[in-house]
Design a protein around this motif. Structure first.
Motif, short mmCIF file in Angstrom:
data_model
loop_
_atom_site.label_atom_id
_atom_site.label_comp_id
_atom_site.label_asym_id
_atom_site.label_seq_id
_atom_site.Cartn_x
_atom_site.Cartn_y
_atom_site.Cartn_z
N ARG A 58 0.81 -1.22 0.00
CA ARG A 58 0.00 0.00 0.00
C ARG A 58 0.84 1.27 0.00
N LYS A 115 3.05 4.32 -0.69
CA LYS A 115 3.49 4.95 -1.93
C LYS A 115 4.72 5.83 -1.71
N CYS A 174 5.27 8.48 0.25
CA CYS A 174 5.09 9.92 0.27
C CYS A 174 5.86 10.58 1.41
N THR A 198 -2.70 9.88 9.47
CA THR A 198 -2.12 10.72 8.42
C THR A 198 -1.81 9.92 7.16
N CYS A 199 -1.36 8.71 7.31
CA CYS A 199 -0.93 7.92 6.15
C CYS A 199 -2.08 7.84 5.13
N PRO A 200 -1.95 8.52 3.98
CA PRO A 200 -3.07 8.58 3.05
C PRO A 200 -3.35 7.22 2.42
N ASP A 201 -2.41 6.29 2.55
CA ASP A 201 -2.56 5.01 1.87
C ASP A 201 -2.85 3.85 2.79
N GLN A 202 -3.28 4.14 4.00
CA GLN A 202 -3.70 3.09 4.94
C GLN A 202 -2.63 2.02 5.08
N ILE A 230 -0.09 1.94 7.49
CA ILE A 230 0.53 1.76 8.81
C ILE A 230 -0.41 1.00 9.74
N GLN A 237 -0.91 6.82 11.67
CA GLN A 237 -1.88 5.98 10.98
C GLN A 237 -3.00 6.81 10.35
#
Ligand SMILES: Cc1ncc(C[n+]2csc(CCOP(=O)(O)OP(=O)(O)O)c2C)c(N)n1
Ligand code: SF4
Ligand code: SF4
Ligand code: SF4
Ligand SMILES: [Mg+2]
Lengths: 90, 262
Positions: free
Chosen positions: A9, A11, A13, A67-71, A73, A65
């Motif tokens: 997941r 990316k 960033c 904040t992580c835009p890509d789920q 963590i 968790q």
């Protein structure tokens, strides 16, 4: 509890490297098979949620968790008797 | 994570660009929804068209991914047919304030019981970066190559003036505050509007000197002014810098609402 980053997941960033109060996430250097540099974890056992979640019985901090835009963590339960690096903090 | 179970795991990773803040807003919204104790069968997510509007596609409940600008019209229909349902709308600045502008003000006026989360990246992200009604003055987009000359909409003031019961603004940096604001929105009967300023590295950041994702997030953080502080500055007749925007709970009231759960 221990931190884990889902390589499928993430990316790369690096938003997580900016939001953790302990600076546990560090910019990764090696590209994985998807060409993403997954952040490295610097002494993740310092994370509030890793240390106290089971004691308090609820999620603590969790800013990385959210904040992580890509789920990417998550926390996973540790295996019994998992070896730990002994870190002495002064 | 408990709100994990609201995601359609088979649809992840989502298609948003690396560093796009939309995913952060979905996290915060679902974290708030998860605390409501709602059943998935009684919860509907509705959206229009745009990057932001793809959000319901990653959520496990039934959802409506509708036509551009019409999310609120469809959501109104859901609420009228099924007042017992919990309706949450994801929309974008273009979707809601440009093509959907009339639906927006009238949904506020009617004060329909739903919660709207607007991901305001100040640009049309999906279609390649055209200017939107919230593109700030001077900002570059593909339709404002010399800098936007028009003044932008203040979506929160618009919602307040039109009659929404709850209005708040945060940014993708303020994850905990945003989660709390969405929760209050979900709890408030009537129309709840939460505007979230968010980074769009691909269409906005690239053109507007935010080369790194974090540069834009830092900008959002340093240019947000807490409402209490803004009010104090106004009381003391201090100058409020033009490039700052107010964050916090801006409106909370109890106008008559329709579609409230029986
Ligand atoms: C009726 C109609 N007009 C125009 C479009 C093209 N279109 C698709 S998305 C979009 C803008 C979306 O902007 P916004 O709501 O801000 O979403 P973002 O991608 O920035 O999240 C436009 C104009 C469309 N799909 N339908
Ligand atoms: S915030 Fe998430 S997606 Fe971004 S680098 Fe960290 S783990 Fe990866
Ligand atoms: S939960 Fe908090 S302390 Fe733990 S890694 Fe995430 S941001 Fe850092
Ligand atoms: S274009 Fe912008 S809003 Fe759309 S996914 Fe990419 S970064 Fe996000
Ligand atoms: Mg937009």
């Amino acid at each position: 509890m221990k931190l884990s980053i889902d390589e499928n997941r993430c990316k790369g960033c690096n938003l997580c490297t900016k939001v953790c109060p302990y600076k546990i996430f560090r910019e990764g250097k090696k590209l994985n098979r998807k060409g993403v540099a997954i952040p490295e974890l610097d002494r993740p056992e310092r994370c509030t949620n890793c240390r106290l979640r089971n004691l308090y019985g609820r999620q603590l901090c969790g800013v990385c968790q959210l904040t992580c835009p890509d789920q990417a963590i998550h926390w996973v339960e540790e295996e019994p008797y998992e070896p730990h690096k002994v870190a002495i903090e002064y | 994570m408990s709100y994990d179970e609201w995601f359609r795991e088979d649809r992840l990773p989502h298609i948003y660009c690396a560093g796009c803040g939309n995913g952060t807003i979905i996290n915060c919204t679902l974290a708030a929804v998860d605390q409501m104790g709602w059943k998935k069968e009684d919860t509907v997510f509705v959206s229009g068209i745009g990057c932001s509007s793809r959000a319901p596609g990653y959520i496990l409940t039934d959802s409506l991914h509708t036509t551009h600008g019409r999310a609120l019209a469809f959501a109104t229909g859901v609420k009228m047919a099924k007042p017992a349902f919990n309706v949450v709308v994801f929309t974008g600045d273009g979707d809601m304030a440009a093509i959907g502008g009339n639906h927006f003000i009238h949904a506020c006026r009617r004060n329909i019981d739903m919660t709207v989360v607007c991901m305001n990246n100040q640009i049309y992200g999906m279609t390649g970066g055209q200017g939107s009604p919230t593109t700030p003055r001077g900002c570059l987009s593909s339709t404002t190559p010399f800098g936007c000359a028009e003044p932008p909409f203040d979506l929160c003031e618009l919602a307040t003036a039109a009659g929404a019961n709850y209005v708040a603004r945060w940014t993708s940096y303020h994850v905990k505050e945003l989660e709390k604001a969405v929760k209050v929105g979900l709890e408030t009967p009537g129309f709840s509007f939460i505007e979230v300023l968010v980074q769009c590295p691909t269409a906005f950041g690239r053109r507007n000197k935010f080369r790194q994702v974090m540069d834009h997030v830092e900008f959002l953080k340093s240019h947000s002014l807490l409402k209490a502080k803004r009010d104090r500055m106004l009381d003391n007749h201090e100058h409020v810098p033009e490039d700052m925007f107010v964050v916090g709970e801006l409106t909370k009231r109890n106008r008559p609402a329709i579609g409230v759960k029986p």
